[in-house]
Design a protein around this motif. Structure first.
Motif, PDB file in Angstrom:
ATOM      1  N   GLY A  75     108.504  44.342  -9.596  1.00  0.00           N
ATOM      2  CA  GLY A  75     108.711  42.992  -9.072  1.00  0.00           C
ATOM      3  C   GLY A  75     108.697  41.939 -10.168  1.00  0.00           C
ATOM      4  O   GLY A  75     108.355  42.224 -11.323  1.00  0.00           O
ATOM      5  N   ALA A  76     109.080  40.728  -9.776  1.00  0.00           N
ATOM      6  CA  ALA A  76     109.000  39.607 -10.718  1.00  0.00           C
ATOM      7  C   ALA A  76     107.562  39.463 -11.194  1.00  0.00           C
ATOM      8  O   ALA A  76     107.305  39.070 -12.337  1.00  0.00           O
ATOM      9  CB  ALA A  76     109.498  38.330 -10.052  1.00  0.00           C
ATOM     10  N   SER A  77     106.621  39.819 -10.339  1.00  0.00           N
ATOM     11  CA  SER A  77     105.197  39.684 -10.683  1.00  0.00           C
ATOM     12  C   SER A  77     104.820  40.504 -11.912  1.00  0.00           C
ATOM     13  O   SER A  77     103.968  40.083 -12.691  1.00  0.00           O
ATOM     14  CB  SER A  77     104.324  40.106  -9.499  1.00  0.00           C
ATOM     15  N   TRP A 100     104.330  30.473  -7.974  1.00  0.00           N
ATOM     16  CA  TRP A 100     104.776  31.575  -8.825  1.00  0.00           C
ATOM     17  C   TRP A 100     104.548  31.273 -10.285  1.00  0.00           C
ATOM     18  O   TRP A 100     104.114  32.137 -11.051  1.00  0.00           O
ATOM     19  CB  TRP A 100     106.238  31.928  -8.540  1.00  0.00           C
ATOM     20  N   THR A 148     110.533  28.760  -4.565  1.00  0.00           N
ATOM     21  CA  THR A 148     110.809  29.345  -3.259  1.00  0.00           C
ATOM     22  C   THR A 148     109.903  28.808  -2.154  1.00  0.00           C
ATOM     23  O   THR A 148     110.351  28.582  -1.027  1.00  0.00           O
ATOM     24  CB  THR A 148     110.613  30.879  -3.367  1.00  0.00           C
ATOM     25  N   ASP A 167     112.098  32.328 -14.706  1.00  0.00           N
ATOM     26  CA  ASP A 167     111.989  33.088 -13.466  1.00  0.00           C
ATOM     27  C   ASP A 167     113.038  32.530 -12.505  1.00  0.00           C
ATOM     28  O   ASP A 167     112.905  31.424 -12.000  1.00  0.00           O
ATOM     29  CB  ASP A 167     110.574  32.919 -12.893  1.00  0.00           C
ATOM     30  N   GLN A 190     115.047  40.926  -4.291  1.00  0.00           N
ATOM     31  CA  GLN A 190     115.016  40.785  -2.823  1.00  0.00           C
ATOM     32  C   GLN A 190     115.308  39.399  -2.264  1.00  0.00           C
ATOM     33  O   GLN A 190     115.244  39.185  -1.073  1.00  0.00           O
ATOM     34  CB  GLN A 190     113.681  41.284  -2.291  1.00  0.00           C
ATOM     35  N   LYS A 191     115.648  38.421  -3.134  1.00  0.00           N
ATOM     36  CA  LYS A 191     116.005  37.116  -2.595  1.00  0.00           C
ATOM     37  C   LYS A 191     117.502  36.868  -2.636  1.00  0.00           C
ATOM     38  O   LYS A 191     118.084  36.523  -1.638  1.00  0.00           O
ATOM     39  CB  LYS A 191     115.236  36.016  -3.308  1.00  0.00           C
TER      40      LYS A 191
HETATM   41  C1  LIG Z   1     109.281  36.034  -4.687  1.00  0.00           C
HETATM   42  C2  LIG Z   1     109.081  35.440  -6.035  1.00  0.00           C
HETATM   43  C3  LIG Z   1     108.318  36.082  -7.034  1.00  0.00           C
HETATM   44  C4  LIG Z   1     107.598  37.380  -6.778  1.00  0.00           C
HETATM   45  O1  LIG Z   1     108.449  38.437  -6.724  1.00  0.00           O
HETATM   46  P1  LIG Z   1     107.931  39.941  -6.523  1.00  0.00           P
HETATM   47  O2  LIG Z   1     109.174  40.715  -6.726  1.00  0.00           O
HETATM   48  O3  LIG Z   1     107.351  40.024  -5.150  1.00  0.00           O
HETATM   49  O4  LIG Z   1     106.894  40.208  -7.555  1.00  0.00           O
HETATM   50  C5  LIG Z   1     108.231  35.484  -8.271  1.00  0.00           C
HETATM   51  N1  LIG Z   1     108.836  34.319  -8.540  1.00  0.00           N
HETATM   52  C6  LIG Z   1     109.571  33.665  -7.617  1.00  0.00           C
HETATM   53  C7  LIG Z   1     110.233  32.376  -7.966  1.00  0.00           C
HETATM   54  C8  LIG Z   1     109.720  34.210  -6.329  1.00  0.00           C
HETATM   55  O5  LIG Z   1     110.452  33.559  -5.408  1.00  0.00           O
END
Ligand SMILES: *Cc1c(COP(=O)(O)O)cnc(C)c1O
Length: 354
Positions: A75-77, A100, A148, A167, A190-191
């Protein structure tokens, strides 16, 4: 019947992508095998990975400019830490514009010194700070292009004297910007790109190899680049479905064409929020996001009626995040204009009833 899906993430994908992906799960390309049953080293899958990586650079206008695209996991995390592992030697600057970026700062701080160049935490992140300085001796500058949860978006990026990391989880591929001003872009799929399970990292190769730390292999961008984004078994379904979504985007006319659609949707949504006295926008007008519109009802007594009307109209997932409350309409690339029309219709109907 397909609902009007305003989910913030995981979120709406083009219907034709879902159909193709579901076929591939049963029988990939008439091979007699499911995409989920074949080796990631097979020609079939290597072709998918290479096509996905090439489409990313093509759509972002980054071909032949020294960038590599990686499809990673975690994930982005996980990027919050991985970026610091690969780039942070002494000190980095972060723009804090929401939950975030706050998390990104927390993770990087585990390794070294982080400086917040500016923050809008004092106003529950309802605006984007401007006019801050980025010191020239920092290792990098980190920002979040679209917030988000709060519904704010950077309309302009600073002229950073150090490598710029962004990000873009919730607005990548949604608007025309000069993507080459960034040295590292990352986004959870996933977005706006695909299903959950893969994270896109686009990185300018020449910023790597400058820290003295011994980076664990799985966290080392160089190792992933060297392995063609197959350092270990990649998330095959998420990569394939992301590739299909990128192909779909290209067929729509690419980012320039989808940006026009996104602008139409956002304009319609915000004009209703601004003109309908029952609703109030959350984010500061000049900074509000074309992807996630956040708003509240002025009169909480109408909540039940409004939500029953939304349900009746087949409108799904407009509930706001708990840190803002109210409502959030996420209008990612795959959301049709008609869905926004349906939502706006319910909002104006509520006005005539109230
Ligand atoms: C959803 C989101 C994240 C987290 O993403 P994961 O894939 O759940 O880790 C990080 N940054 C932004 C801007 C997001 O919208």
């Amino acid at each position: 019947m397909k609902k009007h899906n305003f989910s913030a993430g995981p979120s709406i994908l083009p219907q034709e992508v879902l159909l193709k992906a579901s076929t591939a799960i049963v029988d990939y390309n008439d091979s007699g095998l499911s995409l989920l049953e074949i080796s990631h080293r097979s020609k079939d899958f290597v072709d998918i990975m290479e096509k996905a990586r090439a489409l990313v650079l093509e759509l972002l206008g980054l071909e032949g400019k020294g960038y590599k695209a990686l499809f990673l996991q975690g994930g982005a995390s996980s990027q919050f830490l991985m970026i610091a592992m690969n780039l942070l030697e002494k000190r980095a600057g972060y723009l804090n514009t929401g939950s975030w970026s706050t998390k990104a700062i927390k993770e990087a701080e585990k390794l070294d010194d982080i400086y917040e160049v500016a923050s809008s935490a004092n106003a529950n992140f309802n605006y984007i700070p401007k006019g801050y300085d980025i010191p020239e001796d920092y290792d990098y500058f980190h920002c979040t292009s679209n917030n988000t949860i709060f519904g704010t978006q950077l309309k302009e990026f600073p002229n950073s004297p150090v490598p710029m990391v962004c990000d873009m989880s919730s607005d990548i591929f949604s608007r025309v910007i000069d993507y080459s001003q960034f040295d590292l872009i990352y986004a959870g799929a996933q977005k706006n790109m695909g299903p959950a399970g893969t994270t896109l990292v686009v990185i300018k190769e020449d910023i790597l190899g400058k820290v003295s730390r011994n980076i664990p292999s799985i966290m080392d961008y160089k190792k992933h680049i060297g392995a063609g984004s197959m350092f270990n078994t990649p998330p095959v379904f998420a990569v394939y479905t992301s590739m299909l979504t990128l192909e779909w985007l290209k067929e729509q006319g690419g980012i320039a064409a989808i940006e026009k659609e996104n602008e139409k949707k956002a304009r319609l949504m915000y004009s209703e929020i601004d003109l309908n006295p029952l609703f109030k926008g959350f984010a500061s007008k000049e900074d509000r996001s074309d992807m996630n519109a956040t708003f509240t009802l002025q009169n909480e007594n109408l909540k039940e009626t409004f939500e029953a009307m939304l349900k009746e109209a087949g409108i799904s997932a407009v509930n706001g995040h708990r840190s803002v409350g109210g409502y959030r309409a996420s209008m990612y690339n795959a959301l049709p204009l008609d869905s926004v029309k349906a939502l706006v219709e319910v909002m104006s109907e509520l006005e005539t009833k109230a």
